[in-house]
Design a protein around this motif. Structure first.
Motif, mmCIF file in Angstrom:
data_model
loop_
_atom_site.group_PDB
_atom_site.id
_atom_site.type_symbol
_atom_site.label_atom_id
_atom_site.label_comp_id
_atom_site.label_asym_id
_atom_site.label_seq_id
_atom_site.Cartn_x
_atom_site.Cartn_y
_atom_site.Cartn_z
ATOM 1 N N THR A 1 0.778 -1.321 0.023
ATOM 2 C CA THR A 1 -0.077 -0.016 0.003
ATOM 3 C C THR A 1 0.766 1.160 -0.188
ATOM 4 N N ILE B 1 -3.752 6.782 -3.676
ATOM 5 C CA ILE B 1 -3.712 5.494 -3.027
ATOM 6 C C ILE B 1 -3.535 4.344 -4.194
ATOM 7 N N VAL C 1 -2.681 0.333 -3.953
ATOM 8 C CA VAL C 1 -2.613 -1.163 -3.465
ATOM 9 C C VAL C 1 -2.619 -2.111 -4.321
ATOM 10 N N SER D 1 -1.428 -6.405 -5.007
ATOM 11 C CA SER D 1 -1.128 -7.875 -4.404
ATOM 12 C C SER D 1 -0.734 -8.671 -5.508
ATOM 13 N N TYR E 1 -9.357 5.030 4.335
ATOM 14 C CA TYR E 1 -9.480 5.719 3.104
ATOM 15 C C TYR E 1 -10.318 5.015 2.133
ATOM 16 N N GLU E 2 -11.235 5.848 1.648
ATOM 17 C CA GLU E 2 -12.270 5.144 0.817
ATOM 18 C C GLU E 2 -12.140 5.720 -0.682
ATOM 19 N N ALA F 1 -13.263 0.544 -2.804
ATOM 20 C CA ALA F 1 -12.257 -0.070 -2.215
ATOM 21 C C ALA F 1 -12.039 0.706 -0.954
ATOM 22 N N LYS F 2 -11.552 0.368 0.301
ATOM 23 C CA LYS F 2 -11.206 0.862 1.527
ATOM 24 C C LYS F 2 -9.710 0.386 1.962
ATOM 25 N N VAL F 3 -9.068 1.320 2.417
ATOM 26 C CA VAL F 3 -7.498 0.970 2.836
ATOM 27 C C VAL F 3 -7.382 1.566 4.209
ATOM 28 N N TYR G 1 -6.973 -3.762 3.334
ATOM 29 C CA TYR G 1 -7.820 -3.214 2.343
ATOM 30 C C TYR G 1 -8.782 -4.224 2.038
ATOM 31 N N GLY H 1 -10.619 -9.245 0.749
ATOM 32 C CA GLY H 1 -9.766 -8.201 1.472
ATOM 33 C C GLY H 1 -8.902 -8.999 2.591
ATOM 34 N N TYR I 1 -6.943 -7.962 6.259
ATOM 35 C CA TYR I 1 -6.563 -7.168 7.494
ATOM 36 C C TYR I 1 -5.752 -7.798 8.469
#
Length: 297
Positions: free
Chosen positions: A129, A136, A138, A140, A162-163, A183-185, A202, A222, A224
């Motif tokens: 991230t 932003i 992100v 993977s 962060y959305e 997406a949310k970080v 995320y 996601g 976490y």
């Protein structure tokens, strides 16, 4: 003429000053008549010509009053500051969503790159991230998952969320064909100092008619990491697919409805974290081999 002693004006021909009694020049004193001597009044100038006396000086009292006012002002500011800090601590403890809490307790919002990598841990391949201002990114496994400008930002507990909304021009892979995607970080407080508190990770949500032929469908993926002060961390990989958006809420760690115990939607693990040096955090999972690394810069 004027009296040579007190300066008072006397009528012409006067023998003595009418104010202080001093014999006037050219005045003839009769033989045997006593010469009036000046009285105590002679040393007092007439009211019209008396020397002005300075008014009582009030400066010391004023200075004292001003000093007291200044001290009171300092005291008030100190009390307000203490109340603000106490309020922030209370809000942080209760998890209230107030952005100022992150700024006060977390040393400001994180800017930089966070990378999670796996060394022999199955199920978590790692991700990166990068936060650059309001931008932003992100990724993977080297492929871009999310990229765009922050549409909304808020606090959840001790994390900043962060959305990003695809309708604002963001790129969110894996949601092609859906009519809505976000997406949310999540970034924990203190991560830049190596003392994370809160969630890192995320979540990608998509939904609507995905062209499946079965109507609207909603999905969530996601990961976490929930860091705690005692050196423990809870880790989860979230994934769900439902016919309604609200049904995904239990798998979304950014929401109050999040239920990490719902095994149908999440896979959870517990571990411990340590900071071997500034810039890296190591995570060991209970009952599993391998190590996870969190690098921050």
């Amino acid at each position: 003429m004027f009296c040579p002693n007190c300066g008072s004006k006397a009528p012409d021909g006067a023998k003595f000053c009418g104010v202080c009694g001093t014999p006037l020049p050219h005045a003839r004193v009769e033989s045997g008549a006593p010469v009036p001597r000046p009285t105590a009044q002679a040393s007092v100038p007439p009211a019209s010509q008396s020397t002005p006396q300075p008014a009582p000086v009030a400066a010391p009292a004023a200075a004292s009053s001003g000093g007291s006012a200044a001290l009171r002002a300092v005291g008030i500011v100190a009390v307000v500051a203490l109340l603000a800090v106490a309020g922030a601590l209370f809000l942080a403890a209760t998890g209230t969503n107030v952005p100022v809490v992150s700024s006060l307790l977390g040393g400001g919002e994180f800017q930089g790159t966070l990378t999670v990598s796996s060394d022999g841990v199955s199920g978590i391949s790692g991700f990166t991230t990068t936060i650059d201002g309001d931008r932003i990114l992100v990724s993977s496994n080297g492929s871009d998952e999310v990229e765009g400008t922050v549409a909304d930002k808020y606090q959840r507990g001790t994390s900043t969320v962060y959305e990003i909304d695809e309708t604002d021009g963001a790129s969110i892979s894996g949601t092609d064909g859906f009519t809505e995607a976000t997406a949310k970080v999540m970034v924990p407080q203190g991560i830049g100092k190596g003392e994370p508190r809160g969630m890192l990770g995320y979540v990608v949500r998509g939904g609507g008619n995905g062209g499946t032929g079965i109507g609207d469908i909603y999905m969530l993926v996601g990961v976490y990491f929930d860091f705690h002060a005692g050196g423990t961390v809870d880790i989860g990989v979230a994934g769900a697919m439902e016919r309604s958006s609200s049904a995904l809420d239990k798998a979304d760690p950014t929401l109050d409805a999040f239920d990490p115990s719902d095994s149908a939607r999440t896979q959870a693990a517990t571990g411990t974290w340590t900071k071997p040096y500034d810039g890296r955090i190591e995570i060991e999972l209970e009952g599993a081999s391998g190590t996870l690394y969190l690098d921050y810069e």
